[in-house]
Design an enzyme around this catalytic site. Structure first.
Site, PDB file in Angstrom:
ATOM      1  CD  GLN A   1      -0.418   9.584  14.111  1.00 52.30           C
ATOM      2  OE1 GLN A   1       0.216  10.504  13.575  1.00 52.30           O
ATOM      3  NE2 GLN A   1      -0.996   8.619  13.410  1.00 52.30           N
TER       4      GLN A   1
ATOM      5  CE  LYS B   1      -5.107   0.862   5.972  1.00 50.44           C
ATOM      6  NZ  LYS B   1      -5.523   1.245   7.354  1.00 50.44           N
ATOM      7  CG  ASP B   2      -5.480   5.559   7.186  1.00 51.81           C
ATOM      8  OD1 ASP B   2      -6.030   4.985   8.136  1.00 51.81           O
ATOM      9  OD2 ASP B   2      -4.377   5.223   6.744  1.00 51.81           O
TER      10      ASP B   2
ATOM     11  CB  VAL C   1      -2.927  -1.496  -2.057  1.00 53.80           C
ATOM     12  CG1 VAL C   1      -2.286  -2.785  -2.568  1.00 53.80           C
ATOM     13  CG2 VAL C   1      -2.556  -0.329  -2.960  1.00 53.80           C
TER      14      VAL C   1
ATOM     15  NE  ARG D   1      -2.669   0.392  14.929  1.00 48.70           N
ATOM     16  CZ  ARG D   1      -2.617   1.682  14.637  1.00 48.70           C
ATOM     17  NH1 ARG D   1      -3.019   2.095  13.443  1.00 48.70           N
ATOM     18  NH2 ARG D   1      -2.151   2.565  15.519  1.00 48.70           N
TER      19      ARG D   1
ATOM     20  N   GLY E   1       0.833  -1.206   0.000  1.00 48.49           N
ATOM     21  CA  GLY E   1       0.000   0.000   0.000  1.00 48.49           C
ATOM     22  C   GLY E   1       0.862   1.248   0.000  1.00 48.49           C
ATOM     23  CG  HIS E   2       3.263   2.251   3.363  1.00 52.06           C
ATOM     24  ND1 HIS E   2       3.239   1.145   4.180  1.00 52.06           N
ATOM     25  CD2 HIS E   2       2.678   3.246   4.076  1.00 52.06           C
ATOM     26  CE1 HIS E   2       2.677   1.448   5.332  1.00 52.06           C
ATOM     27  NE2 HIS E   2       2.318   2.719   5.298  1.00 52.06           N
TER      28      HIS E   2
ATOM     29  N   GLY F   1      -2.952   7.393   1.283  1.00 49.76           N
ATOM     30  CA  GLY F   1      -3.810   6.282   0.909  1.00 49.76           C
ATOM     31  C   GLY F   1      -5.238   6.486   1.365  1.00 49.76           C
TER      32      GLY F   1
END
Length: 296
Positions: A62, A150-151, A177, A188, A37-38, A148
């Site tokens: 965070q 996803k977030d 991805v 994670r 993904g990265h 990305g």
């Protein structure tokens, strides 16, 4: 690939590259433990940039009390080898003392967009994200920054910050991805036990089913979509739902249960956060009502 650990050295290196005309700067901020993904972000940055900067920094502010800051997966040697293979020019790896040499008295906070979804579950999380991203943008001064989807809430929050503060950077959202079986890639995921990982596939399955039913008109209202997502996820015994919601994107306005999704002018996001054991996973799917197109 140059590995740089101090703000001063990074600024000097980037100033030198800009003086030599080495192009627009593309920036990929990460917390490391890199995966494909990265990698997709780095590849996109390579395509659009003369100089690609990757940061690896596990940002303490965070993380909330009891969260996984100390145990967050880290593997510097592996990350650097992977980043170099993706064409990164500069890897910036500051430590906490470099980024926060004294107690932070200034924070950057985006209101409203951060009060729901992950913001409701993780109070203060997004203040930590926007503060560190602001700091990184001031250090790198990128032309493009790649995040990305996803977030997705994070993308919406950062885009809002950039607009509100007239920051001279273009945010480039990049698609989720997934593994071959549909699980969204996440650092994670390494926490998941085999049975938890198997049951976690219910996230992408629920999103795919809801997207297909929205596309063919079988699913009409936001309330029906929420109910369907929860019903499918609940089929996994180990799934503990944090939220399963339907909102506009990027405004993140929660749609009323009786709202007809096909009548919404903006894009719609179905967003999930579910725990499997101690691991909290997020996933989402976007739907364009006017075109009937889903992105899972």
């Amino acid at each position: 690939m140059k590995v740089i650990r101090t703000i001063r050295e990074l600024r000097e290196e980037l100033a030198s590259r800009r003086a030599l005309g080495q192009g627009p700067v593309g920036f990929v901020p990460t917390m490391g433990y890199l995966h494909e993904g990265h990698g997709s972000l780095m590849k996109r940055a390579r395509e659009q940039s003369g100089t690609v900067v990757l940061s690896i920094f596990v940002n303490p502010i965070q993380f909330g009390p009891g969260e996984d800051f100390e145990t967050y997966p880290r593997d510097e040697a592996r990350d650097l080898a992977f980043a170099e293979s993706q064409g990164v020019d500069i890897a910036f790896l500051p430590d906490v003392a470099e980024m926060y040499p004294q107690p932070t008295k200034t924070k950057v906070a985006v209101s409203e967009l951060t009060s729901l979804l992950c913001g409701a579950s993780r109070p203060g999380h997004f203040d930590g994200v926007t503060t560190v991203v602001n700091k990184l943008f001031n250090i790198v001064k990128p032309d493009f920054a790649f995040f990305g989807m996803k977030d997705a809430q994070q993308v919406a929050v950062i885009e809002q910050m950039v607009r509100d503060l007239n920051m001279d950077v273009r945010i480039v959202p990049c698609p989720i991805v997934r593994e071959g079986d549909g699980l969204a890639l996440s650092s994670r995921n390494v926490y998941l036990k085999p049975e938890e990982r198997e049951q976690a596939l219910v996230l992408s399955r629920s999103l795919k089913t809801a997207s297909e039913l929205l596309g063919n008109g079988s699913l009409r209202t936001a309330g029906d979509a929420r109910q369907l997502l929860r019903e499918i996820i609940s089929e996994a015994p180990m799934a503990d739902i944090d939220y399963a919601d339907v909102l506009t994107f990027p405004e993140l306005t929660v749609l009323a249960d009786d709202a007809e999704i096909t009548g919404v002018d903006s894009m719609v996001i179905m967003a999930l956060a579910v725990r499997f054991g101690k691991t909290r996973l997020i996933d989402n799917a976007l739907f364009q009502p006017k075109e009937g197109i889903s992105h899972v």
